[in-house]
Design an enzyme around this catalytic site. Sequence first.
Site, PDB file in Angstrom:
ATOM      1  N   ASP A 317      87.028 -40.615  14.367  1.00 55.32           N
ATOM      2  CA  ASP A 317      88.308 -41.304  14.585  1.00 55.32           C
ATOM      3  C   ASP A 317      89.288 -40.328  15.227  1.00 55.32           C
ATOM      4  OD1 ASP A 317      90.551 -42.892  14.547  1.00 55.32           O
ATOM      5  OD2 ASP A 317      90.233 -43.620  12.504  1.00 55.32           O
ATOM      6  N   ARG A 319      92.241 -41.246  16.601  1.00 62.16           N
ATOM      7  CA  ARG A 319      93.559 -41.862  16.775  1.00 62.16           C
ATOM      8  C   ARG A 319      94.678 -40.989  16.199  1.00 62.16           C
ATOM      9  NH1 ARG A 319      92.299 -47.654  14.328  1.00 62.16           N
ATOM     10  NH2 ARG A 319      91.072 -46.346  12.924  1.00 62.16           N
TER      11      ARG A 319
END
EC number: 3.5.4.25
Length: 386
Positions: A317, A319
Amino acid sequence: MRPLRSAAIDGPDLTAGPETATLPVALAPRASERLMRLKGDLRLGLPVILLDHGEAALVAWAETLTEDRFAALAAMGRAELALTRHRARALGSIAMPPGDVLRAALPPTAGLDWITTQAGGVADSGATPCPLPPLASGSAIHRAATTLAQSAQVLPAAVIVPLREGPDLALSLGLTVMQAHEVTDTLAAGAHHDRVSSAPLPMAASDAGRVHVFRPEDGGIEHSAIEVGTPDLSQPVLVRLHSACFTGDVLGSLKCDCGPQLHAAMAAMAGGDGGVLLYLNQEGRGIGLANKMRAYALQDSGLDTVEANQWLGFDDDLRDFRTGAQMLARLGIQRVRLMTNNPRKVDILTRHGVDVVERVPLQAGRTPQNERYLATKAAKSGHIFT
Ligand SMILES: Nc1nc2c(ncn2[C@@H]2O[C@H](COP(=O)(O)OP(=O)(O)OP(=O)(O)O)[C@@H](O)[C@H]2O)c(=O)[nH]1
Ligand SMILES: [Zn+2]
């Protein structure tokens, strides 16, 4: 190698003599701007030069390198390949600690096809990659090259050629130069976002709506905040922090729950006291659409979401939810009821000054095709589905 100080590499020298005192230093690029130039060059397939404590190396990304430039690079010295620890693991190398980067010598016969295979760029071609004997732990240059590639949504694999003559070469060829530590420090600091425009937008979910567009100061990807209805910003606001999913949001993919979550969130806002949807352009958890499609091809051969990201060399991930916290602050929203099943979103917003008074579960769009995707979210990414 002669020690070299150059405005092109280090930015303007504000400590230099009186003749530089008159330079319009505000015109010179800042570190975040030089980083965007560097990233642009690498995405184009141009090599750049990274520096670290008196060392200099030519750096190019495996995915964007062309045959003629690879031949020219290989002629410059002993070429190496830098891969993330996740990609090294996929190739059968021993486990490496977080933050470590594999640094391997390129075999003399290695061509661009071989490099692309090692980088994970031919996942669906049936080509078999092989374990690479590491030369040594990657240096700051290897780390900067692969970290920057991830942030540019390019396979994190780099061809690196150490240079004896230092960055003089770069200056004569017009290549971009930067200190490796400055690359990683600037990436870690993240960018500031400012609102650039706003306009009313009537939508199917709600006649009353307004879109606010935010742009990062480094000229990167824009994000938007959508007011649905007319939320009272002095009260806790119903907020959805949504990451872009072209396949789910636009095409109605059944492989994930993104589209139904988006529409359920907007319906809940419209049916209640209004709310704010933060639509962050972080496709594929930050790896971008091209790599998400590579990951989908790998999922069809048996890997789950996390394993597929890592097989390609990416973290699972990428983000940066700090952007969401900044956008809320710019809109004057301090207290939120956050629609999510992902505790990491709550945690990061809270750590960046947002008062999350409630987590509102958001479950919608379970299909036979996304059962494994949702199970992986619960098992590996910490999502709460109760
Ligand atoms: N890399 C990758 N990304 C995916 C895949 N399926 C969906 N995505 C992306 O995952 C993200 C899902 O975003 P969100 O729904 O905001 O976030 P979440 O972490 O699932 O948390 P919730 O708030 O509970 O929905 C989007 O950026 C999608 O593009 C996949 O198989 N691989
Ligand atoms: Zn999706």
